[in-house]
Design an enzyme around this catalytic site. Structure first.
Site, PDB file in Angstrom:
ATOM      1  N   HIS A   1       1.315   3.950   1.907  1.00 34.44           N
ATOM      2  CA  HIS A   1       1.898   4.641   3.033  1.00 34.44           C
ATOM      3  C   HIS A   1       3.465   4.776   3.024  1.00 34.44           C
ATOM      4  O   HIS A   1       4.132   4.000   2.750  1.00 34.44           O
ATOM      5  CB  HIS A   1       1.410   4.019   4.508  1.00 34.44           C
TER       6      HIS A   1
ATOM      7  N   ASP B   1       5.708   4.965   5.140  1.00 31.00           N
ATOM      8  CA  ASP B   1       6.656   3.864   5.643  1.00 31.00           C
ATOM      9  C   ASP B   1       6.752   2.507   5.040  1.00 31.00           C
ATOM     10  O   ASP B   1       7.483   1.740   5.466  1.00 31.00           O
ATOM     11  CB  ASP B   1       6.224   3.917   7.297  1.00 31.00           C
TER      12      ASP B   1
ATOM     13  N   HIS C   1      -7.502  -1.023   5.233  1.00 31.44           N
ATOM     14  CA  HIS C   1      -6.863  -0.129   5.923  1.00 31.44           C
ATOM     15  C   HIS C   1      -6.674   1.030   4.879  1.00 31.44           C
ATOM     16  O   HIS C   1      -6.643   2.340   5.260  1.00 31.44           O
ATOM     17  CB  HIS C   1      -5.372  -0.825   5.907  1.00 31.44           C
TER      18      HIS C   1
ATOM     19  N   HIS D   1       0.850  -1.205   0.076  1.00 27.79           N
ATOM     20  CA  HIS D   1      -0.010  -0.028   0.057  1.00 27.79           C
ATOM     21  C   HIS D   1       0.774   1.298   0.226  1.00 27.79           C
ATOM     22  O   HIS D   1       2.204   1.128   0.038  1.00 27.79           O
ATOM     23  CB  HIS D   1      -0.938  -0.139   1.184  1.00 27.79           C
TER      24      HIS D   1
END
Length: 254
Positions: free
Chosen positions: A54, A56, A109, A52
């Site tokens: 994000h 991080d 998420h 995904h």
């Protein structure tokens, strides 16, 4: 194949799955340093899998591409992953240098979250954690529950490789919800022992998660009763149980 959890940031893991000839696929490299260090010690990057968008989980890709310009990178269809890569969707198969993974769309998420299943491992990003699951930043409870059920339906001996070291915190909440679960008590003690020796608590065996993880057990009477007691009423359906459990966890303080 050999699996290695490369620590990153405060509690992230970059996963490296390695063949006997030292070729490795790296999953969710939020920073490049751990991958570069692994490569210096002999792991040769065969490719990168992204679950995904994000930062991080993707932040190290640009630097890795500077070192290996032809490095293959697989990612979900999402404009927030800005660089050129091979976009994959439900049902696609990732094949490279002796590796083969099935792509599972697991939104909840984030809206475009995917997981990769192969070689008796599932790389679940921030969807499924040991004893927990990810927050719903973009999905609905019904979406998230459906995604978790997809992962729960994988073979019981699948190793669950998640993106963060959250097991101990998740265990505290899980014990609060399900205090008489003997398998959960054993898993919590195992995780405490692992962390006391600075070892990762993951990957976790899916069969054990099915016994211990309350977010995979929202149809069980014990979890339904706990959520109903917390809410003051029984939710209308399993998605409602999941939603109540997730909101409970979001506001939980040990």
């Amino acid at each position: 194949m050999r699996l290695t959890a490369l620590p990153a940031f405060q509690d992230n893991y970059i996963w490296a799955l390695q063949t006997p000839d030292e070729r490795a696929v790296f999953v969710d490299p939020g920073e490049a340093g751990p991958v570069l260090e692994a490569a210096a010690q002999g792991m040769q990057p065969a490719g990168v899998l992204i679950t995904h968008h994000h930062d991080d989980h993707i932040g190290g890709v640009a630097e890795l591409r500077r070192h290996w310009p032809r490095l293959r990178v697989f990612a979900p269809v999402d404009e927030r992953i800005p660089w050129e890569c091979e976009r994959v969707v439900e049902g696609d198969r990732v094949q490279l240098s002796g590796f083969e993974f099935s792509v599972l769309e697991t939104p909840g998420h984030t809206r475009s979250h995917i997981s990769y299943s192969g070689h008796n491992h599932v790389f679940s990003g921030d969807m499924l954690f040991s004893l927990g699951c990810g927050r719903m930043f973009e999905g609905t409870p019904a979406q998230m529950l459906a995604s978790l059920k997809r992962l729960a339906a994988l073979p019981p001996q699948t190793w669950v490789c998640c993106g963060h070291e959250y097991t101990l915190a998740n265990a505290v909440f899980a014990r609060h919800v399900d205090p008489t679960n003997a398998a959960l008590q054993r898993r919590q003690q195992e995780a405490l022992d692992m962390r006391s020796r600075s070892r990762p608590t993951v990957p976790a065996v899916l069969a054990n998660e099915l016994q211990c993880n309350p977010f995979l057990r929202t149809g069980d009477d014990a979890i339904r009763a706990a959520v109903a007691a917390h809410l003051g009423q029984m939710p209308a359906d399993e998605a409602g149980v999941f939603a109540g459990l997730r909101r409970w966890k979001d506001g939980f303080r040990a």
